[in-house]
Each structure stands twice: as C-alpha cells, then as structure tokens.
Scaffold this motif. Sequence first.
Motif, PDB file in Angstrom:
ATOM      1  N   PRO A 100      -2.074  11.987 -10.340  1.00  0.00           N
ATOM      2  CA  PRO A 100      -3.534  12.194 -10.313  1.00  0.00           C
ATOM      3  C   PRO A 100      -4.275  11.379  -9.256  1.00  0.00           C
ATOM      4  N   ASP A 101      -3.597  10.368  -8.673  1.00  0.00           N
ATOM      5  CA  ASP A 101      -4.324   9.460  -7.773  1.00  0.00           C
ATOM      6  C   ASP A 101      -3.699   9.445  -6.384  1.00  0.00           C
ATOM      7  N   PRO A 102      -3.749  10.576  -5.660  1.00  0.00           N
ATOM      8  CA  PRO A 102      -3.037  10.674  -4.379  1.00  0.00           C
ATOM      9  C   PRO A 102      -3.451   9.624  -3.357  1.00  0.00           C
ATOM     10  N   LEU A 103      -4.681   9.121  -3.447  1.00  0.00           N
ATOM     11  CA  LEU A 103      -5.146   8.170  -2.428  1.00  0.00           C
ATOM     12  C   LEU A 103      -4.997   6.713  -2.865  1.00  0.00           C
ATOM     13  N   SER A 104      -4.479   6.491  -4.068  1.00  0.00           N
ATOM     14  CA  SER A 104      -4.423   5.120  -4.574  1.00  0.00           C
ATOM     15  C   SER A 104      -3.495   4.252  -3.730  1.00  0.00           C
ATOM     16  N   ARG A 105      -3.912   3.034  -3.470  1.00  0.00           N
ATOM     17  CA  ARG A 105      -3.075   2.030  -2.788  1.00  0.00           C
ATOM     18  C   ARG A 105      -2.784   0.858  -3.738  1.00  0.00           C
ATOM     19  N   ALA A 106      -3.269   0.944  -4.972  1.00  0.00           N
ATOM     20  CA  ALA A 106      -3.072  -0.166  -5.929  1.00  0.00           C
ATOM     21  C   ALA A 106      -1.584  -0.328  -6.231  1.00  0.00           C
ATOM     22  N   SER A 107      -1.211  -1.437  -6.840  1.00  0.00           N
ATOM     23  CA  SER A 107       0.212  -1.726  -7.099  1.00  0.00           C
ATOM     24  C   SER A 107       0.677  -1.096  -8.413  1.00  0.00           C
ATOM     25  N   VAL A 108       0.017   0.016  -8.765  1.00  0.00           N
ATOM     26  CA  VAL A 108       0.413   0.799  -9.944  1.00  0.00           C
ATOM     27  C   VAL A 108       0.268   2.275  -9.594  1.00  0.00           C
ATOM     28  N   GLU A 109       1.022   3.126 -10.296  1.00  0.00           N
ATOM     29  CA  GLU A 109       0.953   4.567 -10.044  1.00  0.00           C
ATOM     30  C   GLU A 109       0.870   5.319 -11.362  1.00  0.00           C
ATOM     31  N   PHE A 130       5.379  -2.373   1.511  1.00  0.00           N
ATOM     32  CA  PHE A 130       6.304  -2.519   0.365  1.00  0.00           C
ATOM     33  C   PHE A 130       5.836  -1.656  -0.804  1.00  0.00           C
ATOM     34  N   ILE A 131       4.532  -1.738  -1.120  1.00  0.00           N
ATOM     35  CA  ILE A 131       3.988  -0.960  -2.246  1.00  0.00           C
ATOM     36  C   ILE A 131       4.040   0.533  -1.926  1.00  0.00           C
ATOM     37  N   ALA A 132       3.736   0.888  -0.673  1.00  0.00           N
ATOM     38  CA  ALA A 132       3.764   2.315  -0.286  1.00  0.00           C
ATOM     39  C   ALA A 132       5.185   2.874  -0.421  1.00  0.00           C
ATOM     40  N   THR A 133       6.167   2.074  -0.062  1.00  0.00           N
ATOM     41  CA  THR A 133       7.571   2.503  -0.194  1.00  0.00           C
ATOM     42  C   THR A 133       7.917   2.738  -1.660  1.00  0.00           C
ATOM     43  N   ASN A 134       7.489   1.827  -2.513  1.00  0.00           N
ATOM     44  CA  ASN A 134       7.783   1.980  -3.952  1.00  0.00           C
ATOM     45  C   ASN A 134       7.042   3.180  -4.538  1.00  0.00           C
ATOM     46  N   ARG A 135       5.827   3.415  -4.058  1.00  0.00           N
ATOM     47  CA  ARG A 135       5.070   4.578  -4.543  1.00  0.00           C
ATOM     48  C   ARG A 135       5.812   5.873  -4.154  1.00  0.00           C
ATOM     49  N   ALA A 136       6.346   5.877  -2.939  1.00  0.00           N
ATOM     50  CA  ALA A 136       7.078   7.066  -2.470  1.00  0.00           C
ATOM     51  C   ALA A 136       8.354   7.263  -3.278  1.00  0.00           C
ATOM     52  N   ILE A 137       8.995   6.177  -3.674  1.00  0.00           N
ATOM     53  CA  ILE A 137      10.210   6.292  -4.505  1.00  0.00           C
ATOM     54  C   ILE A 137       9.871   7.013  -5.813  1.00  0.00           C
ATOM     55  N   VAL A 138       8.735   6.638  -6.415  1.00  0.00           N
ATOM     56  CA  VAL A 138       8.338   7.271  -7.683  1.00  0.00           C
ATOM     57  C   VAL A 138       8.005   8.745  -7.439  1.00  0.00           C
ATOM     58  N   ARG A 139       7.170   9.012  -6.437  1.00  0.00           N
ATOM     59  CA  ARG A 139       6.720  10.391  -6.225  1.00  0.00           C
ATOM     60  C   ARG A 139       7.865  11.298  -5.786  1.00  0.00           C
ATOM     61  N   ALA A 170       4.354   0.325 -12.818  1.00  0.00           N
ATOM     62  CA  ALA A 170       4.042  -0.815 -11.952  1.00  0.00           C
ATOM     63  C   ALA A 170       4.882  -0.721 -10.675  1.00  0.00           C
ATOM     64  N   LEU A 171       4.244  -1.020  -9.534  1.00  0.00           N
ATOM     65  CA  LEU A 171       4.966  -0.899  -8.253  1.00  0.00           C
ATOM     66  C   LEU A 171       5.313  -2.253  -7.640  1.00  0.00           C
ATOM     67  N   SER A 172       4.752  -3.353  -8.191  1.00  0.00           N
ATOM     68  CA  SER A 172       5.107  -4.683  -7.661  1.00  0.00           C
ATOM     69  C   SER A 172       6.418  -5.136  -8.287  1.00  0.00           C
ATOM     70  N   ARG A 173       7.462  -4.387  -7.977  1.00  0.00           N
ATOM     71  CA  ARG A 173       8.801  -4.642  -8.480  1.00  0.00           C
ATOM     72  C   ARG A 173       9.778  -4.405  -7.329  1.00  0.00           C
ATOM     73  N   SER A 174      11.041  -4.817  -7.508  1.00  0.00           N
ATOM     74  CA  SER A 174      12.024  -4.559  -6.440  1.00  0.00           C
ATOM     75  C   SER A 174      12.218  -3.048  -6.293  1.00  0.00           C
ATOM     76  N   PRO A 175      12.494  -2.574  -5.085  1.00  0.00           N
ATOM     77  CA  PRO A 175      12.752  -1.139  -4.892  1.00  0.00           C
ATOM     78  C   PRO A 175      13.887  -0.632  -5.786  1.00  0.00           C
ATOM     79  N   GLU A 176      14.865  -1.477  -6.001  1.00  0.00           N
ATOM     80  CA  GLU A 176      16.013  -1.091  -6.855  1.00  0.00           C
ATOM     81  C   GLU A 176      15.518  -0.813  -8.281  1.00  0.00           C
TER      82      GLU A 176
END
Length: 376
Positions: free
Chosen positions: A301-310, A280-289, A354-360
């Motif tokens: 700046p943080d290509p390897l980050s898996r945290a729930s923020v980008e 879920f978080i990876a999907t949201n990160r991809a939406i931002v990027r 923040a990435l812990s949000r709905s994809p929408e």
Amino acid sequence: TVVSDDALGNLTQFEFLALNSSLNLADGHARQDLTLGQSRVVEDLPQLWAQAVKQPVDEIEREAIGTYFELLGQHSYPAAEGRVLSCYSSSVAMEIFARSLATVAERIALVHPTFDNIPDILRGVGLELVAVEEEQLHGGDLDAALLDSVGCLFVTTPNNPTGKVVSRERLARLAEQCARHDVVLTLDTSFRGFDPAAHYDHYEVLRDSGCRWVVIEDTGKLWPTLELKVGWLVSSEHNGLPLGKVYSDILLGVSPLVLLMIKRLAEDAADGGLADLHRFIATNRAIVRDGLAGVPEVTFPDPLSRASVERVHLGSRSGLAVWQELRQHNLFALPCGPFHWARPEEGGNCLRIALSRSPEAVEAATRLLRSVLVAS
Ligand SMILES: N=C(N)NC[C@@H](O)CC(=O)C(=O)O
C-alpha cells in the motif's frame, strides 16, 4: 484459534513477544549489524567515556544536537536554552508533552492510522482524541470547526506504518491554520532519518508560521545502538505548555556518553553513512516486494515509503491469522490492526515488516511469509 488482538494488547506487546526470536521483524528498532564506521564508534566508547567525564554536559549536549539536526537538514532548530530537552527516548518525550498539554487542553486531533503508543500515551493523561485521517491531513485545509474544538494537532511524519511524509508546503499550510486557530502543532518525526523528503528545514517553516509548536525527534530508530538513544523534545518559545516543569518531574538529563555516541554516529552518517543506510533499507524493501511478487491478493500500500518498515496488504487474509501462523515458525511481524487506533478492523488485512534487519533475516522471513501465504 486466532487470538483476538486485544487479548495480545498493543503493538509494543506484540513486539515484546518477538524480542527473543531469531526472526524478529516486528519492532522498528535498528537491529542490523554495525557498519564499519559505526563499529569504530563502538570501539571508541572507552575514550568517549573519558571525554564524557571531563567535558561539561551542556557542551556535549549542544554538539550532539547540532550534529544530529544539521545531518537531517534541520538548520533552524532552536539552539537557545531550554528549547531542546534531551529525554531517554521519544516516548518519554511524548509523555512529558502529553502531561504538559493536558494541563491546558482537553482534546487533541491525531493522525489516523499511526503507532498506537501515541494515542495510548495521550489517552493516558486524560486527553480526548479526534482522528484526522492521513488522506484528510494531506488532502487540504482541515475543517475550522475541528481546529476550534482541539488544543493540539498531532502529526507523525514520516507516518508509521505508511511512511507518508508531510511536505514543506503542507506543513506551512497546517502551521498557518494552527496559528490562526491558536492550536499547538506537534510533530513526531521518529522516522525522519530514512526519508530525504523529510529533510527540509521543518523548524524554519514552523518558526515562520507563528504557530505554537512542539517536535519530538528520535535517534532510536536510525542506528543499531542496543536501545542507547535520545528523544529530543523541541518547542517554540511562549508555547504555553509547562514542558520544562514536567521535564524536571521526570528526569535531570540523559547520559553524556550516549550524547557523545550519537554525535559520532551522526558524523559518520554525514560522511556517507546516511546514504549507505538509505540504500540498505531500499535493498531490504526490494527483497520483501520481489520475494512476495505474484502471491495472490498481496499488494504494497505504500509504494513511496522510505521508512524502515514495509506494510504488506494480504487481500482477504486476516493479518492476525497470518501473524499467528508465522509465530508457529518463530517468525514475528506486526499485525496492523492496532495502528488503526480508532477503527482497528481497517488494519485487519495488513502486516508490517521491519526492514532494519540483516538482508539474510529479511530474505528468510520473506521466504517463510511467502510459503505461509501461498498455503493460505
Ligand atoms: N515506547 C514504545 N512503545 N516503544 C516501541 C516503539 O519504539 C516501536 C515503534 O515505534 C515501531 O515499532 O514502529
């Protein structure tokens, strides 16, 4: 006019401004919808309440701790009495740690950058801070003179906002140096749940190092529990800190209902929920990027980050100015200046999403951010 960030204060004050907005992508708290498995836990709250009334609280606490720590690979956590203290939040745990440390130390080395409530809490009890750059921390041995000048080394791992994780080997080396210089090693592992790289058994490494250590665990960022959470203050034996005494100054214990809820959520996570959350978080990160791809000067700046923020680097644009512009559209992100607690200007061209949000919500926010950036 761009308001200077000290007029707005610390990161949490920025987050407070966002609390009632429809597009709040500021704080790192989980605000996405409950999954099916999680909603079953919520439906069971009346039964959990009845169980919490009947079952002895130390039993509930032991079970919640066991389920949560095992879920995240922390098999060697200390199960003995008084070694894991349950607090209302990780910040309450941090305040108890800070007050305890200040009775025996004057200076503390702290990772830079990191979330600013950490330096604020540490300064609040009178400790003097020495910044340890994240690159330095991950690069190699810390300077012996630095370690001889502080009572504690405080590391956030995964770090906030970079997502940078201290590896097993690095932790072992840091712990060995802390043992040699008799420096307490303290970890804030609030984002641990999001990154499997942070699921190696930290407690085994800490135990085997012989150093004095404290770890602050946080259930609050993982699941959308409306601020129902626990911060666990975990410590080595004979650590020389009055943690138990200061704990008793602050609280008697946390709600057994919250502990039972956390246990059930951890069970659901162990049953596939954690892997789903990572996707879920990876999907949201991809939406931002993907949504910001091609915008001039914008990088991540943080290509390897898996945290729930980008973190989004805005090139020469001011993070605060963009934050202000977004606010006009009722969209809230977080300007990164205050994470750089020793030199705020270093974070002046970044925003944290923040990435812990709905994809929408992430989709809508990214579109809006893109329109603001291409116009700036
Ligand atoms: N006690 C405080 N200040 N709580 C805010 C903190 O939980 C937010 C956070 O850590 C993040 O947004 O990354």
